[in-house]
Design a protein around this motif. Structure first.
Motif, PDB file in Angstrom:
ATOM      1  N   LYS A   1      -6.645  -1.939  -4.519  1.00  0.00           N
ATOM      2  CA  LYS A   1      -5.965  -1.780  -5.799  1.00  0.00           C
ATOM      3  C   LYS A   1      -6.563  -0.611  -6.578  1.00  0.00           C
ATOM      4  CE  LYS A   1      -3.413  -5.492  -5.218  1.00  0.00           C
ATOM      5  NZ  LYS A   1      -1.936  -5.458  -5.081  1.00  0.00           N
ATOM      6  N   LEU A   2      -5.725   0.000  -7.392  1.00  0.00           N
ATOM      7  CA  LEU A   2      -6.144   1.127  -8.224  1.00  0.00           C
ATOM      8  C   LEU A   2      -5.151   1.299  -9.362  1.00  0.00           C
ATOM      9  CD1 LEU A   2      -5.249   4.507  -6.478  1.00  0.00           C
ATOM     10  CD2 LEU A   2      -4.414   2.313  -5.685  1.00  0.00           C
ATOM     11  N   GLU A   3      -5.370   2.298 -10.181  1.00  0.00           N
ATOM     12  CA  GLU A   3      -4.427   2.658 -11.248  1.00  0.00           C
ATOM     13  C   GLU A   3      -3.890   4.049 -10.957  1.00  0.00           C
ATOM     14  OE1 GLU A   3      -6.502   2.281 -14.924  1.00  0.00           O
ATOM     15  OE2 GLU A   3      -6.962   0.144 -14.630  1.00  0.00           O
TER      16      GLU A   3
ATOM     17  N   ASN B   1       3.595   6.547 -17.890  1.00  0.00           N
ATOM     18  CA  ASN B   1       3.016   5.233 -17.605  1.00  0.00           C
ATOM     19  C   ASN B   1       1.936   5.338 -16.546  1.00  0.00           C
ATOM     20  OD1 ASN B   1       4.847   4.196 -19.390  1.00  0.00           O
ATOM     21  ND2 ASN B   1       6.125   3.197 -17.854  1.00  0.00           N
ATOM     22  N   ILE B   2       0.833   4.646 -16.778  1.00  0.00           N
ATOM     23  CA  ILE B   2      -0.202   4.441 -15.758  1.00  0.00           C
ATOM     24  C   ILE B   2      -0.111   2.983 -15.347  1.00  0.00           C
ATOM     25  CG2 ILE B   2      -2.664   4.512 -15.237  1.00  0.00           C
ATOM     26  CD1 ILE B   2      -2.992   6.695 -17.294  1.00  0.00           C
ATOM     27  N   CYS B   3       0.108   2.750 -14.056  1.00  0.00           N
ATOM     28  CA  CYS B   3       0.477   1.420 -13.564  1.00  0.00           C
ATOM     29  C   CYS B   3      -0.575   0.870 -12.614  1.00  0.00           C
ATOM     30  CB  CYS B   3       1.830   1.476 -12.850  1.00  0.00           C
ATOM     31  SG  CYS B   3       3.137   2.267 -13.791  1.00  0.00           S
ATOM     32  N   VAL B   4      -0.528  -0.444 -12.445  1.00  0.00           N
ATOM     33  CA  VAL B   4      -1.303  -1.109 -11.403  1.00  0.00           C
ATOM     34  C   VAL B   4      -0.647  -0.798 -10.067  1.00  0.00           C
ATOM     35  CG1 VAL B   4      -2.100  -3.323 -10.510  1.00  0.00           C
ATOM     36  CG2 VAL B   4      -1.999  -2.929 -12.985  1.00  0.00           C
ATOM     37  N   ALA B   5      -1.438  -0.315  -9.105  1.00  0.00           N
ATOM     38  CA  ALA B   5      -0.869   0.150  -7.839  1.00  0.00           C
ATOM     39  C   ALA B   5      -1.723  -0.312  -6.659  1.00  0.00           C
ATOM     40  CB  ALA B   5      -0.756   1.680  -7.839  1.00  0.00           C
ATOM     41  N   THR B   6      -1.129  -0.155  -5.472  1.00  0.00           N
ATOM     42  CA  THR B   6      -1.772  -0.583  -4.235  1.00  0.00           C
ATOM     43  C   THR B   6      -1.676   0.515  -3.198  1.00  0.00           C
ATOM     44  OG1 THR B   6      -1.154  -2.873  -4.683  1.00  0.00           O
ATOM     45  CG2 THR B   6      -1.789  -2.347  -2.421  1.00  0.00           C
TER      46      THR B   6
ATOM     47  N   LEU C   1      -2.694   9.516   0.785  1.00  0.00           N
ATOM     48  CA  LEU C   1      -2.510   8.082   0.634  1.00  0.00           C
ATOM     49  C   LEU C   1      -1.077   7.782   0.242  1.00  0.00           C
ATOM     50  CD1 LEU C   1      -5.663   7.431  -1.613  1.00  0.00           C
ATOM     51  CD2 LEU C   1      -5.555   7.215   0.880  1.00  0.00           C
ATOM     52  N   MET C   2      -0.507   6.757   0.843  1.00  0.00           N
ATOM     53  CA  MET C   2       0.791   6.244   0.438  1.00  0.00           C
ATOM     54  C   MET C   2       0.546   5.074  -0.519  1.00  0.00           C
ATOM     55  SD  MET C   2       2.961   8.222   1.819  1.00  0.00           S
ATOM     56  CE  MET C   2       4.443   7.334   1.366  1.00  0.00           C
ATOM     57  N   ILE C   3       1.094   5.195  -1.716  1.00  0.00           N
ATOM     58  CA  ILE C   3       0.813   4.249  -2.785  1.00  0.00           C
ATOM     59  C   ILE C   3       2.122   3.679  -3.317  1.00  0.00           C
ATOM     60  CG2 ILE C   3      -0.231   4.009  -5.094  1.00  0.00           C
ATOM     61  CD1 ILE C   3      -2.055   6.351  -4.385  1.00  0.00           C
ATOM     62  N   CYS C   4       2.081   2.440  -3.778  1.00  0.00           N
ATOM     63  CA  CYS C   4       3.247   1.830  -4.421  1.00  0.00           C
ATOM     64  C   CYS C   4       2.801   1.132  -5.697  1.00  0.00           C
ATOM     65  CB  CYS C   4       3.950   0.841  -3.486  1.00  0.00           C
ATOM     66  SG  CYS C   4       2.994  -0.650  -3.146  1.00  0.00           S
ATOM     67  N   VAL C   5       3.707   1.081  -6.659  1.00  0.00           N
ATOM     68  CA  VAL C   5       3.443   0.375  -7.915  1.00  0.00           C
ATOM     69  C   VAL C   5       3.646  -1.116  -7.680  1.00  0.00           C
ATOM     70  CG1 VAL C   5       4.205   0.074 -10.292  1.00  0.00           C
ATOM     71  CG2 VAL C   5       4.100   2.361  -9.305  1.00  0.00           C
TER      72      VAL C   5
ATOM     73  N   ASP D   1      10.729  -2.509   1.616  1.00  0.00           N
ATOM     74  CA  ASP D   1      10.757  -1.758   2.881  1.00  0.00           C
ATOM     75  C   ASP D   1       9.997  -0.441   2.786  1.00  0.00           C
ATOM     76  OD1 ASP D   1      12.400  -0.482   1.128  1.00  0.00           O
ATOM     77  OD2 ASP D   1      14.164  -0.424   2.433  1.00  0.00           O
ATOM     78  N   GLY D   2       9.274  -0.219   1.690  1.00  0.00           N
ATOM     79  CA  GLY D   2       8.495   1.007   1.559  1.00  0.00           C
ATOM     80  C   GLY D   2       9.272   2.197   1.032  1.00  0.00           C
ATOM     81  N   SER D   3      10.493   1.996   0.603  1.00  0.00           N
ATOM     82  CA  SER D   3      11.296   3.118   0.129  1.00  0.00           C
ATOM     83  C   SER D   3      10.826   3.642  -1.233  1.00  0.00           C
ATOM     84  CB  SER D   3      12.772   2.723   0.048  1.00  0.00           C
ATOM     85  OG  SER D   3      12.950   1.624  -0.828  1.00  0.00           O
ATOM     86  N   ASP D   4      10.021   2.860  -1.951  1.00  0.00           N
ATOM     87  CA  ASP D   4       9.530   3.300  -3.250  1.00  0.00           C
ATOM     88  C   ASP D   4       8.072   3.752  -3.203  1.00  0.00           C
ATOM     89  OD1 ASP D   4       8.502   0.818  -2.735  1.00  0.00           O
ATOM     90  OD2 ASP D   4       8.815   0.004  -4.752  1.00  0.00           O
ATOM     91  N   TRP D   5       7.521   3.945  -2.014  1.00  0.00           N
ATOM     92  CA  TRP D   5       6.176   4.480  -1.899  1.00  0.00           C
ATOM     93  C   TRP D   5       6.158   5.949  -2.312  1.00  0.00           C
ATOM     94  CZ3 TRP D   5       4.175   2.532   3.573  1.00  0.00           C
ATOM     95  CH2 TRP D   5       4.187   1.132   3.574  1.00  0.00           C
TER      96      TRP D   5
END
Length: 314
Positions: free
Chosen positions: A44-46, A55-60, A70-74, A81-85
């Motif tokens: 986890k990170l921001e 916006n600064i969001c909680v992400a993975t 790195l591939m990251i998602c909110v 399905d990973g389309s928003d990474w």
């Protein structure tokens, strides 16, 4: 593995087909060292949301790629399905360790559906059975940039990159700048790095000849209705064009004078026309045609107007 073996430009495929852009032509973003622990999937990170840069969001971290990418998602995103990474480099100044926002008094956007307020990292990590990325892996160096709150500048609207707008530095957090576009609501603010290539000094657009978007003027207290605003625009820009087009498209009636006069007299309520009245009406109609600069005298009259007046006097 030697550097020659790592360089894919020596592969026969690249030498024969892709010789125009071999890998050694591209500069690496930054060298990364993975010894002693590195980013792992599920950490986890921001992170700054690239689709909402204010916006600064909680992400993975969803996937660890080569060369430090790195591939990251909110967290709480709608896609499964990973389309928003989205992709960030490990040295990017758009990712931060957990608790960065809390330490710097920045509002952190919690995951969708998270009800506990304020957001607490310890309870969230325990609930999701995950761990935070180590703070030592993030690029937190800060140059002496000199930006201060209230300074004016010209900045690219990263949601519509063709626009460069008048902006103000709203907040400074280490090397991170909160940019506010003058005349726009705060929801359009965006976080940028102090060394971002998308911010320019005042006068840059004038110097380069690029159009600068001025601040949006404040709306009136009593806004106009839609119909009134439309009428005002038509009156300002389209009145003359509409008038010209209507004269061009107006049908010209071709035929004898008698049917035209009968129709005009019927419209006036006269049942039986008199010869003198007919001649007067003809003269009046031709006088209107002669006054128009775009129309020539009608060829339908067998005699000039002066001759008709003389006959009437006799």
């Amino acid at each position: 593995m030697s550097e020659r073996r790592c360089d894919m430009s020596h592969h026969p495929t690249f030498r024969k087909i892709y010789c125009d852009a071999v890998p050694y032509l591209f500069k690496k973003v930054r060298a990364v060292y993975t010894e002693g622990g590195w980013f792992e999937e599920g950490m986890k990170l921001e992170a700054i949301d690239p689709l909402n840069l204010g916006n600064i969001c909680v992400a993975t971290i969803c996937k660890v790629l080569l060369d430090g990418y790195l591939m990251i998602c909110v967290d709480g995103g709608p896609s499964t399905d990973g389309s928003d990474w989205f992709c960030y480099h490990a040295s990017s100044h758009a990712i931060f360790p957990a608790t960065f926002c809390r330490k710097n008094d920045i509002e952190l956007t919690p995951p969708k559906g998270y009800e506990a307020q304020p957001f607490d990292w310890e309870s969230y990590l325990e609930k999701t059975k995950s761990k935070a990325a180590p703070a030592r892996l993030f690029n937190m160096d800060c140059p002496n940039h000199g930006f201060k709150v209230g300074m004016k500048l010209e900045a690219v609207d990263l949601m519509e990159p063709r626009l460069i707008c008048v902006a103000t530095v709203k907040r400074v957090v280490h090397r991170l700048l909160s940019i506010h576009f003058n005349g726009w609501d705060s929801e359009y603010d965006q976080w940028v790095d102090c060394e971002s290539p998308d911010i320019y000094p005042v006068g840059w657009c004038e110097l380069t000849g690029y159009q600068l978007q001025p601040p949006v003027s404040a709306e009136p207290n009593t806004p106009l209705k839609g119909k009134e605003a439309t009428k005002k625009k038509k009156k300002q820009f389209g009145k003359k064009r509409k008038r010209i087009s209507s004269t061009k498209t107006r049908p010209v009636r071709q035929g004898s004078k008698k049917p035209l006069l009968e129709e005009d007299l019927q419209a006036l309520g006269v049942s039986e026309p008199v010869s003198d009245d007919i001649i007067a009406v003809c003269v009046k109609e031709e006088h209107q045609d002669m006054s128009s600069p775009e129309r020539s005298p009608s060829p339908q009259l067998p005699l000039p107007i002066d001759s008709i007046k003389q006959e009437r006097d006799n």
